[in-house]
Motif scaffolding. Sequence first.
Motif, PDB file in Angstrom:
ATOM      1  N   UNK A   1      82.790  56.704 148.420  1.00 28.66           N
ATOM      2  CA  UNK A   1      82.148  57.184 147.198  1.00 28.66           C
ATOM      3  C   UNK A   1      82.144  56.079 146.149  1.00 28.66           C
ATOM      4  N   UNK A   2      80.948  55.663 145.747  1.00 28.83           N
ATOM      5  CA  UNK A   2      80.809  54.768 144.598  1.00 28.83           C
ATOM      6  C   UNK A   2      80.343  55.603 143.410  1.00 28.83           C
ATOM      7  N   UNK A   3      80.938  55.363 142.254  1.00 27.61           N
ATOM      8  CA  UNK A   3      80.639  56.167 141.071  1.00 27.61           C
ATOM      9  C   UNK A   3      80.238  55.262 139.912  1.00 27.61           C
ATOM     10  N   UNK A   4      79.104  55.606 139.292  1.00 23.55           N
ATOM     11  CA  UNK A   4      78.642  54.921 138.085  1.00 23.55           C
ATOM     12  C   UNK A   4      78.603  55.964 136.974  1.00 23.55           C
ATOM     13  N   UNK A   5      79.476  55.810 135.983  1.00 24.72           N
ATOM     14  CA  UNK A   5      79.684  56.858 134.982  1.00 24.72           C
ATOM     15  C   UNK A   5      78.496  57.040 134.038  1.00 24.72           C
ATOM     16  N   UNK A   6      77.865  55.937 133.622  1.00 26.89           N
ATOM     17  CA  UNK A   6      76.766  56.036 132.658  1.00 26.89           C
ATOM     18  C   UNK A   6      75.852  54.829 132.788  1.00 26.89           C
ATOM     19  N   UNK A   7      74.635  54.916 132.222  1.00 31.51           N
ATOM     20  CA  UNK A   7      73.696  53.789 132.331  1.00 31.51           C
ATOM     21  C   UNK A   7      74.236  52.508 131.705  1.00 31.51           C
ATOM     22  N   UNK A   8      75.049  52.653 130.681  1.00 29.57           N
ATOM     23  CA  UNK A   8      75.551  51.481 129.966  1.00 29.57           C
ATOM     24  C   UNK A   8      76.883  50.975 130.513  1.00 29.57           C
TER      25      UNK A   8
ATOM     26  N   UNK B   1      80.839  49.308 135.061  1.00 29.98           N
ATOM     27  CA  UNK B   1      82.048  49.361 135.886  1.00 29.98           C
ATOM     28  C   UNK B   1      81.839  50.332 137.046  1.00 29.98           C
ATOM     29  N   UNK B   2      81.514  49.796 138.201  1.00 28.08           N
ATOM     30  CA  UNK B   2      81.278  50.609 139.393  1.00 28.08           C
ATOM     31  C   UNK B   2      82.620  50.915 140.055  1.00 28.08           C
ATOM     32  N   UNK B   3      82.952  52.187 140.146  1.00 24.62           N
ATOM     33  CA  UNK B   3      84.222  52.587 140.752  1.00 24.62           C
ATOM     34  C   UNK B   3      84.009  52.976 142.213  1.00 24.62           C
ATOM     35  N   UNK B   4      85.035  52.745 143.000  1.00 25.57           N
ATOM     36  CA  UNK B   4      84.932  53.090 144.421  1.00 25.57           C
ATOM     37  C   UNK B   4      86.157  53.876 144.868  1.00 25.57           C
ATOM     38  N   UNK B   5      85.890  54.976 145.600  1.00 27.15           N
ATOM     39  CA  UNK B   5      86.953  55.806 146.165  1.00 27.15           C
ATOM     40  C   UNK B   5      86.653  56.002 147.650  1.00 27.15           C
TER      41      UNK B   5
ATOM     42  N   UNK C   1      77.487  58.008 144.734  1.00 30.24           N
ATOM     43  CA  UNK C   1      76.865  57.536 145.977  1.00 30.24           C
ATOM     44  C   UNK C   1      77.829  57.875 147.120  1.00 30.24           C
ATOM     45  N   UNK C   2      77.421  58.811 147.978  1.00 28.61           N
ATOM     46  CA  UNK C   2      78.338  59.409 148.952  1.00 28.61           C
ATOM     47  C   UNK C   2      77.878  59.185 150.390  1.00 28.61           C
ATOM     48  N   UNK C   3      78.844  58.907 151.260  1.00 32.06           N
ATOM     49  CA  UNK C   3      78.543  58.767 152.694  1.00 32.06           C
ATOM     50  C   UNK C   3      79.723  59.272 153.511  1.00 32.06           C
TER      51      UNK C   3
END
Length: 471
Positions: free
Chosen positions: A303-310, A313-317, A275-277
């Motif tokens: 940038x928020x990153x979601x690695x997989x559906x399961x 752990x939402x990562x943010x950079x 998710x990018x802005x």
Amino acid sequence: MITKTDFLVYLEAPRHFWALKNNKYDLTISDFDKHLITQGYIVETKAKEYAKRYLLPSYATNDSDLVFQRTCLDGDFEARTDILVRNATTNKWDIYEVKSVTKPKPEHYYDTTFQTIIFEKHMDIGNVFILHVNNDYVREGDFDLGLFLVAEDVTQKVKELKEETLNKMKDCQFLVGTDNYKLATECWKPKECHCKGLCFPSLPNDSIYNLARVTEKKILDLRDNDILNITDIPDDFDLTTNQRIQVEVAKRNTPLINHKAIKQELETLEYPLYFLDYETYDPAIPMYDWYKPYQQMVFQYSLHVLESPNNKDLKHYEYVVKTKSEPCRELLTHMKQYIGNTGSVIVWYKAFECSRNREMGQICMDFAEFLENVNGRVYDLMDIFKNNLYVDPKFKGSNSIKDVLPVLVPELNYKNLNIQNGTMAMTNWHKMVYKITNQKEKDELLKNLLTYCEQDTLAMVRIWDFLRQLA
């Protein structure tokens, strides 16, 4: 006295002019307008230098034949033109009106005609020009003033507009002399109106002005039939498909949700999800090589990153460029570490992010392949709302994330943030990097910038999650 500034307000709407002359016009300006005014002052300063270095020599006249900010009066009217140059060949004075835009707008031609009409009463006027920013100028090395501005000859255009402009000026005189504001035509854009109490004294909550991409003609047609509420629009009134859907949803007062189509859309997304802005700054004068006037210069990303559906752990950079050097290389070096070669890149209004990526690829060519790859994976979350897969009457015809978020995720909002929109982010970044020196103030601005941009990508995550659960 009716000045050029007054006349420009009249061009907004005659009722605005009446309000201005009767102290009922809200003079508060937006952050975006403040930014434009600042850029306008910068362009005006450069225009004076341009006149001395380029205009005057081209006329082969003396310094006394170049005049700035000359004022002339004609009865009730006052005009002040930006630049006058005497043409030694014709012995006439040429007018140059400075506009800090890359392409003159209709009101600029009327404005220039207003000036010309008044000055012709006092001087022998020759040709008339609008001196504006050259959108084709690309900075290479030192700033080139000679290429930055371009003079457009509008002499013929002014002649064509004289009669109409004179009629508008007469109407201004009439409105100055009346106490009845209803004799002045109101505007048709309540969101931009500076005297809503006069133009829209009894506007319903779901008004016709909320129709998506509505034209002035349609607004006038509806008003002529005493229709102000969307729910009162007849079934046979000419509307676009999107407008008709909006009206039907408003009449039912319940959201229109295409569960199947939303599910199909979301299933096209490939993990990881990014998710990018971006946040950008757009100066009139290009600050660095390979930039054009008013080109959006990316200085921040979230940038928020979601690695997989399961994986929950939402990562943010995130990153904000804090130096005075050209920003995109530094920003891209940081961002490239966190966006892999596969996975959907989710944005809101992809034309913006994709355009910035193409431009950054032209400036930093060693990142062009990476940015092209990112653009090839972009998914516009706004399309679900733009394409009427989810329509809520509370959106009021808007697809903006600022209007969708409060409806779908009301607990997440921008109201408590110190920076609440892109313009505030832009001006605060420029202040942090180029103006203030106090480190505590810089740190506070940096914190506010990071919080705002993070909110933009988090908003997309939350809206995506809402839609995912819905589907």
